[in-house]
Design a protein around this motif. Structure first.
Motif, PDB file in Angstrom:
ATOM      1  N   ALA A   1      -1.565 -13.856  -6.988  1.00 24.18           N
ATOM      2  CA  ALA A   1      -0.363 -13.031  -6.860  1.00 24.18           C
ATOM      3  C   ALA A   1      -0.602 -11.633  -7.398  1.00 24.18           C
ATOM      4  O   ALA A   1      -0.167 -10.635  -6.794  1.00 24.18           O
ATOM      5  CB  ALA A   1       0.803 -13.697  -7.595  1.00 24.18           C
ATOM      6  N   LEU A   2      -1.285 -11.529  -8.528  1.00 24.79           N
ATOM      7  CA  LEU A   2      -1.573 -10.213  -9.104  1.00 24.79           C
ATOM      8  C   LEU A   2      -2.414  -9.364  -8.162  1.00 24.79           C
ATOM      9  O   LEU A   2      -2.137  -8.181  -7.947  1.00 24.79           O
ATOM     10  CB  LEU A   2      -2.292 -10.372 -10.442  1.00 24.79           C
ATOM     11  N   GLU A   3      -3.445  -9.958  -7.576  1.00 20.94           N
ATOM     12  CA  GLU A   3      -4.332  -9.187  -6.709  1.00 20.94           C
ATOM     13  C   GLU A   3      -3.640  -8.830  -5.390  1.00 20.94           C
ATOM     14  O   GLU A   3      -3.773  -7.706  -4.886  1.00 20.94           O
ATOM     15  CB  GLU A   3      -5.615  -9.959  -6.442  1.00 20.94           C
ATOM     16  N   ALA A   4      -2.882  -9.771  -4.830  1.00 17.95           N
ATOM     17  CA  ALA A   4      -2.158  -9.469  -3.596  1.00 17.95           C
ATOM     18  C   ALA A   4      -1.139  -8.365  -3.817  1.00 17.95           C
ATOM     19  O   ALA A   4      -0.995  -7.450  -2.988  1.00 17.95           O
ATOM     20  CB  ALA A   4      -1.471 -10.734  -3.076  1.00 17.95           C
ATOM     21  N   ALA A   5      -0.419  -8.416  -4.942  1.00 15.43           N
ATOM     22  CA  ALA A   5       0.573  -7.383  -5.246  1.00 15.43           C
ATOM     23  C   ALA A   5      -0.101  -6.044  -5.494  1.00 15.43           C
ATOM     24  O   ALA A   5       0.399  -4.988  -5.071  1.00 15.43           O
ATOM     25  CB  ALA A   5       1.412  -7.798  -6.444  1.00 15.43           C
ATOM     26  N   ARG A   6      -1.242  -6.068  -6.175  1.00 18.53           N
ATOM     27  CA  ARG A   6      -1.976  -4.819  -6.427  1.00 18.53           C
ATOM     28  C   ARG A   6      -2.403  -4.173  -5.124  1.00 18.53           C
ATOM     29  O   ARG A   6      -2.238  -2.963  -4.924  1.00 18.53           O
ATOM     30  CB  ARG A   6      -3.198  -5.093  -7.300  1.00 18.53           C
ATOM     31  N   ARG A   7      -2.950  -4.980  -4.228  1.00 22.84           N
ATOM     32  CA  ARG A   7      -3.413  -4.438  -2.940  1.00 22.84           C
ATOM     33  C   ARG A   7      -2.247  -3.914  -2.111  1.00 22.84           C
ATOM     34  O   ARG A   7      -2.350  -2.840  -1.495  1.00 22.84           O
ATOM     35  CB  ARG A   7      -4.170  -5.528  -2.167  1.00 22.84           C
ATOM     36  N   ALA A   8      -1.157  -4.662  -2.061  1.00 24.73           N
ATOM     37  CA  ALA A   8       0.001  -4.203  -1.293  1.00 24.73           C
ATOM     38  C   ALA A   8       0.602  -2.944  -1.912  1.00 24.73           C
ATOM     39  O   ALA A   8       1.005  -2.014  -1.194  1.00 24.73           O
ATOM     40  CB  ALA A   8       1.040  -5.309  -1.214  1.00 24.73           C
ATOM     41  N   GLY A   9       0.661  -2.910  -3.239  1.00 19.76           N
ATOM     42  CA  GLY A   9       1.185  -1.719  -3.903  1.00 19.76           C
ATOM     43  C   GLY A   9       0.351  -0.490  -3.617  1.00 19.76           C
ATOM     44  O   GLY A   9       0.885   0.608  -3.393  1.00 19.76           O
ATOM     45  N   ALA A  10      -0.977  -0.652  -3.607  1.00 21.98           N
ATOM     46  CA  ALA A  10      -1.865   0.475  -3.299  1.00 21.98           C
ATOM     47  C   ALA A  10      -1.677   0.931  -1.856  1.00 21.98           C
ATOM     48  O   ALA A  10      -1.659   2.139  -1.566  1.00 21.98           O
ATOM     49  CB  ALA A  10      -3.308   0.079  -3.557  1.00 21.98           C
ATOM     50  N   LEU A  11      -1.520  -0.025  -0.941  1.00 19.10           N
ATOM     51  CA  LEU A  11      -1.273   0.327   0.458  1.00 19.10           C
ATOM     52  C   LEU A  11       0.011   1.129   0.596  1.00 19.10           C
ATOM     53  O   LEU A  11       0.039   2.177   1.267  1.00 19.10           O
ATOM     54  CB  LEU A  11      -1.184  -0.946   1.298  1.00 19.10           C
ATOM     55  N   LEU A  12       1.064   0.669  -0.051  1.00 20.79           N
ATOM     56  CA  LEU A  12       2.349   1.352   0.057  1.00 20.79           C
ATOM     57  C   LEU A  12       2.323   2.725  -0.602  1.00 20.79           C
ATOM     58  O   LEU A  12       2.871   3.691  -0.070  1.00 20.79           O
ATOM     59  CB  LEU A  12       3.438   0.482  -0.576  1.00 20.79           C
ATOM     60  N   ARG A  13       1.679   2.813  -1.761  1.00 23.70           N
ATOM     61  CA  ARG A  13       1.617   4.092  -2.490  1.00 23.70           C
ATOM     62  C   ARG A  13       0.745   5.103  -1.759  1.00 23.70           C
ATOM     63  O   ARG A  13       1.135   6.273  -1.585  1.00 23.70           O
ATOM     64  CB  ARG A  13       1.067   3.843  -3.894  1.00 23.70           C
ATOM     65  N   ASP A  14      -0.442   4.684  -1.342  1.00 19.62           N
ATOM     66  CA  ASP A  14      -1.431   5.625  -0.803  1.00 19.62           C
ATOM     67  C   ASP A  14      -1.346   5.787   0.707  1.00 19.62           C
ATOM     68  O   ASP A  14      -1.841   6.776   1.250  1.00 19.62           O
ATOM     69  CB  ASP A  14      -2.845   5.162  -1.175  1.00 19.62           C
ATOM     70  N   GLY A  15      -0.724   4.803   1.382  1.00 17.43           N
ATOM     71  CA  GLY A  15      -0.710   4.826   2.836  1.00 17.43           C
ATOM     72  C   GLY A  15       0.596   5.273   3.447  1.00 17.43           C
ATOM     73  O   GLY A  15       0.735   5.252   4.675  1.00 17.43           O
ATOM     74  N   ARG A  16       1.532   5.702   2.621  1.00 22.30           N
ATOM     75  CA  ARG A  16       2.833   6.106   3.152  1.00 22.30           C
ATOM     76  C   ARG A  16       2.692   7.345   4.030  1.00 22.30           C
ATOM     77  O   ARG A  16       2.291   8.407   3.554  1.00 22.30           O
ATOM     78  CB  ARG A  16       3.812   6.405   2.013  1.00 22.30           C
ATOM     79  N   PRO A  17       3.032   7.229   5.315  1.00 27.61           N
ATOM     80  CA  PRO A  17       2.913   8.403   6.184  1.00 27.61           C
ATOM     81  C   PRO A  17       3.969   9.448   5.868  1.00 27.61           C
ATOM     82  O   PRO A  17       5.083   9.119   5.447  1.00 27.61           O
ATOM     83  CB  PRO A  17       3.106   7.816   7.589  1.00 27.61           C
TER      84      PRO A  17
END
Length: 267
Positions: A13-29
């Motif tokens: 859960a920690l790793e999945a949340a970390r990856r999703a959080g990074a996607l949302l933070r860094d990938g926001r168009p």
């Protein structure tokens, strides 16, 4: 925490949340727009909600392909292991759409219907909240404890949220108008998961909301309880879609009673 299964679920859960959080933070168009609506035209889904849920389920499925899933953006399967993941890939979508920082990724694991692991990743706060049933709650490795001693209700800072269906939010506004003279003040953050974690961290004395779904509260409810807060719905009932209340002991019962008196759970 000695159970290797719970340790595995927490790590995933920690790793999945970390990856999703990074996607949302860094990938926001820069031109992020609404991809769909749900309960009303102002209850929105963005392409990033969908991408984050796909990432989370893909990652968890790689390690635990036979588990069940319940996700806000449509994921649903019963699984065969007794473990179900309850996922809100982006709690606080409207905040995210507008560039406000209060949003989070929420992932919980249930074992035979009981919540046993909860993770809330709040990237713009640089905070990761986590809890395991019976193991306490933590943020960035530091133990969490809800605010003690509890203030009287008239000195309590309480957060809430509002539904996206017009007649429901109008009633919620009426309840808040009647409740606020009984409190220190009311806040409206825009993310149920973050509000529940703020109760756990002692930043709020309480939180309540009508109309939450399982994915909105699954992880945050466990984190709040493991930090010493009390959670529930109407008196004698668990937190659910009718009403969710979380507060430090001493505030919980009077807040819950006031909300029941004001009919916060119905129009």
């Amino acid at each position: 925490m000695t159970d290797p299964v719970l340790s595995e679920l927490l790590d995933l859960a920690l790793e999945a949340a970390r990856r999703a959080g990074a996607l949302l933070r860094d990938g926001r168009p820069a031109d992020l727009g609404v991809a769909a609506t749900k309960s009303s035209p102002i209850d929105v889904v963005t392409e990033m909600d969908i991408a984050a849920e796909k990432l989370i389920i893909g990652y968890l499925s790689d390690f635990r392909p036979d588990d069940g899933f319940l996700g806000e953006e449509g994921a649903g399967s019963p699984g065969s292991t007794g473990i179900r993941w309850v996922i809100d890939p982006l709690d606080g979508t409207v905040n995210y759409l507008y560039g406000l920082p209060t949003w989070a990724v929420s992932i919980a694991a249930e074992l035979d219907g009981e919540r046993v692991v909860g993770v809330v990743e709040a990237p713009m706060r640089r905070e990761t909240y986590q809890a395991v049933l019976g193991g306490g709650a933590f943020a960035n490795g530091e133990a969490l404890r809800c605010r003690r001693p509890a203030p009287p209700l008239d000195q309590a800072l309480v957060s809430t949220g509002f539904n996206y269906v017009g007649h429901v939010r109008a009633h919620q506004a009426d309840v808040a108008q009647q409740l606020i003279p009984r409190l220190r003040d009311i806040r409206r953050g825009g993310s149920a998961a973050v509000d529940l974690c703020d109760v756990a961290a002692g930043r709020l004395d309480g939180y309540y909301e009508r109309g939450l779904h399982p994915w909105d509260l699954a992880a945050g409810d466990l984190i709040a309880r493991e930090a010493g807060a009390l959670t529930g719905g109407r008196p004698g009932l668990p937190a659910d879609g009718d009403l969710t209340v979380a507060a430090t002991p001493g505030v919980f019962e009077p807040l819950q009673a006031a909300l029941d008196e004001l009919g916060a759970w119905h129009d």
